[in-house]
Design an enzyme around this catalytic site. Structure first.
Site, PDB file in Angstrom:
ATOM      1  N   GLY A 141      -1.934   5.279   9.534  1.00  0.00           N
ATOM      2  CA  GLY A 141      -2.668   5.314   8.810  1.00  0.00           C
ATOM      3  C   GLY A 141      -3.652   3.706   8.765  1.00  0.00           C
ATOM      4  O   GLY A 141      -3.804   3.529   9.371  1.00  0.00           O
ATOM      5  N   GLU A 142      -4.637   3.175   7.276  1.00  0.00           N
ATOM      6  CA  GLU A 142      -4.908   1.948   7.368  1.00  0.00           C
ATOM      7  C   GLU A 142      -4.027   1.489   6.445  1.00  0.00           C
ATOM      8  O   GLU A 142      -3.960   1.392   5.178  1.00  0.00           O
ATOM      9  CB  GLU A 142      -6.346   2.606   7.199  1.00  0.00           C
ATOM     10  CG  GLU A 142      -6.938   1.173   6.709  1.00  0.00           C
ATOM     11  CD  GLU A 142      -6.742   0.182   6.858  1.00  0.00           C
ATOM     12  OE1 GLU A 142      -6.436  -0.541   7.477  1.00  0.00           O
ATOM     13  OE2 GLU A 142      -6.517   0.035   5.481  1.00  0.00           O
ATOM     14  N   SER A 143      -3.386   0.519   7.061  1.00  0.00           N
ATOM     15  CA  SER A 143      -1.943  -0.715   6.566  1.00  0.00           C
ATOM     16  C   SER A 143      -2.793  -0.936   5.245  1.00  0.00           C
ATOM     17  O   SER A 143      -1.720  -1.199   4.188  1.00  0.00           O
ATOM     18  CB  SER A 143      -1.905  -0.829   7.461  1.00  0.00           C
ATOM     19  OG  SER A 143      -2.853  -2.427   8.008  1.00  0.00           O
ATOM     20  N   CYS A 203       2.291   3.121  13.972  1.00  0.00           N
ATOM     21  CA  CYS A 203       1.640   2.520  13.793  1.00  0.00           C
ATOM     22  C   CYS A 203       1.507   1.700  12.609  1.00  0.00           C
ATOM     23  O   CYS A 203       1.980   0.510  12.997  1.00  0.00           O
ATOM     24  CB  CYS A 203       0.395   3.590  14.275  1.00  0.00           C
ATOM     25  SG  CYS A 203      -0.827   2.950  14.880  1.00  0.00           S
ATOM     26  N   ARG A 210      -1.861  -6.983  14.276  1.00  0.00           N
ATOM     27  CA  ARG A 210      -2.680  -5.922  14.332  1.00  0.00           C
ATOM     28  C   ARG A 210      -3.869  -5.423  15.367  1.00  0.00           C
ATOM     29  O   ARG A 210      -4.744  -6.218  15.062  1.00  0.00           O
ATOM     30  CB  ARG A 210      -3.573  -4.979  12.468  1.00  0.00           C
ATOM     31  CG  ARG A 210      -1.919  -5.096  11.607  1.00  0.00           C
ATOM     32  CD  ARG A 210      -3.111  -4.858  10.431  1.00  0.00           C
ATOM     33  NE  ARG A 210      -3.577  -6.223   9.674  1.00  0.00           N
ATOM     34  CZ  ARG A 210      -4.323  -5.668   8.472  1.00  0.00           C
ATOM     35  NH1 ARG A 210      -3.682  -4.452   7.627  1.00  0.00           N
ATOM     36  NH2 ARG A 210      -4.727  -6.937   7.521  1.00  0.00           N
ATOM     37  N   ILE A 218      -2.957   4.291  18.607  1.00  0.00           N
ATOM     38  CA  ILE A 218      -4.877   4.385  17.944  1.00  0.00           C
ATOM     39  C   ILE A 218      -4.641   3.254  16.892  1.00  0.00           C
ATOM     40  O   ILE A 218      -4.120   2.960  16.666  1.00  0.00           O
ATOM     41  CB  ILE A 218      -4.331   5.632  17.550  1.00  0.00           C
ATOM     42  CG1 ILE A 218      -5.027   7.329  18.656  1.00  0.00           C
ATOM     43  CG2 ILE A 218      -5.773   6.170  16.671  1.00  0.00           C
ATOM     44  CD1 ILE A 218      -4.082   8.224  17.831  1.00  0.00           C
ATOM     45  N   ARG A 219      -5.924   2.914  17.549  1.00  0.00           N
ATOM     46  CA  ARG A 219      -5.787   1.018  16.570  1.00  0.00           C
ATOM     47  C   ARG A 219      -4.605   0.854  16.464  1.00  0.00           C
ATOM     48  O   ARG A 219      -4.311   0.506  15.579  1.00  0.00           O
ATOM     49  CB  ARG A 219      -6.831   1.028  15.714  1.00  0.00           C
ATOM     50  CG  ARG A 219      -7.703   1.081  15.609  1.00  0.00           C
ATOM     51  CD  ARG A 219      -9.634   1.017  14.494  1.00  0.00           C
ATOM     52  NE  ARG A 219      -8.474   0.403  13.336  1.00  0.00           N
ATOM     53  CZ  ARG A 219      -8.551   0.874  12.036  1.00  0.00           C
ATOM     54  NH1 ARG A 219      -9.372   1.902  11.372  1.00  0.00           N
ATOM     55  NH2 ARG A 219      -8.068  -0.397  11.562  1.00  0.00           N
ATOM     56  N   HIS A 269       2.434   6.686  19.053  1.00  0.00           N
ATOM     57  CA  HIS A 269       2.260   7.891  17.437  1.00  0.00           C
ATOM     58  C   HIS A 269       3.462   8.736  18.194  1.00  0.00           C
ATOM     59  O   HIS A 269       2.330  10.012  18.727  1.00  0.00           O
ATOM     60  CB  HIS A 269       0.875   8.506  16.743  1.00  0.00           C
ATOM     61  CG  HIS A 269       0.184   7.979  16.432  1.00  0.00           C
ATOM     62  ND1 HIS A 269       0.547   7.923  14.530  1.00  0.00           N
ATOM     63  CD2 HIS A 269      -0.911   6.905  16.984  1.00  0.00           C
ATOM     64  CE1 HIS A 269      -0.792   7.127  14.127  1.00  0.00           C
ATOM     65  NE2 HIS A 269      -0.877   6.389  15.540  1.00  0.00           N
ATOM     66  N   GLU A 282       4.668  10.869  17.174  1.00  0.00           N
ATOM     67  CA  GLU A 282       4.394  12.524  16.104  1.00  0.00           C
ATOM     68  C   GLU A 282       3.213  13.558  16.442  1.00  0.00           C
ATOM     69  O   GLU A 282       3.425  14.438  15.942  1.00  0.00           O
ATOM     70  CB  GLU A 282       4.044  12.309  14.584  1.00  0.00           C
ATOM     71  CG  GLU A 282       3.153  11.739  14.872  1.00  0.00           C
ATOM     72  CD  GLU A 282       2.717  10.175  14.654  1.00  0.00           C
ATOM     73  OE1 GLU A 282       1.911  10.595  14.068  1.00  0.00           O
ATOM     74  OE2 GLU A 282       3.572   9.838  14.874  1.00  0.00           O
TER      75      GLU A 282
END
Length: 191
Positions: free
Chosen positions: A51-53, A80, A108, A136-137, A172, A174
């Site tokens: 997500g967004e850390s 991630c 990051r 992903i990013r 990821h 998952e």
């Protein structure tokens, strides 16, 4: 032995983690979403989703989860943004204070912005064939401490690491349907 896996449900790809662990556990346990610090000690393992850390860390602080996560004795499966959260240091970002659960430095967005996201088959220690990884990013670990096993590397750094019961991934696992890392994690927990 029936096991309990908790998925931190504050932000990110929560449902994907819950589904992957439900499939990996089968009849051997249950998966629960949690948003309360008091739930943490009730789990055998915890998933920290991508997500967004910065957002996830802010929500962890707001929910009073920082200390309970740092004191947690079970295993943590982090992907991630979760990898960033577990780190002891974030490279080139002195303002972000990670949980410090694993002795590693994480960079990051190591591959660039969202449009530089990619998929690749990577060789991984402990797996008999390459793993199709979805980045992903994504971050990478640029340094790992004593006792940390590197499971997969890419030119930018370490993409998968393990220390004790904890596993952290730049990608990821998952998302792709390949549950080998989930099963390895559960095996180390004795589930």
């Amino acid at each position: 032995m029936a096991g309990r896996i908790g998925v931190l449900a504050l932000q990110g790809d929560v449902s994907e983690h819950a589904l992957a662990f439900t499939r990996a556990l089968g009849e051997k346990g249950e998966v629960s979403l949690f948003r309360d610090a008091s739930d943490i000690p009730t789990f055998d393992g915890i998933a920290l989703p991508g997500g967004e850390s910065t957002t996830i860390m802010r929500l962890i602080h707001k929910a009073g989860m920082q200390r309970p996560l740092q004191q947690y004795e079970g295993g943590i499966f982090a992907t991630c943004a979760g990898m960033v959260l577990l780190a002891s240091e974030v490279q080139d970002d002195s303002l972000f204070e990670p949980l410090g659960i694993m002795d590693m430095t994480v960079k990051r967005n190591a591959f660039g912005r969202q449009r530089e996201s990619f998929e690749a088959d990577i060789e991984c220690n402990g797996l008999s064939s390459p793993f199709h990884a979805i980045f992903i990013r994504a971050p990478v670990a640029t340094r790992v401490g004593y006792g940390t096993e590197v499971l997969a590397s890419v030119p930018q750094g370490y993409a998968a690491v393990r220390h004790g019961l904890h596993m952290a991934f730049a990608f990821h696992p998952e998302l792709g349907g390949d549950l080998r890392f989930h099963r390895l994690f559960l095996e180390r927990l004795g589930l």
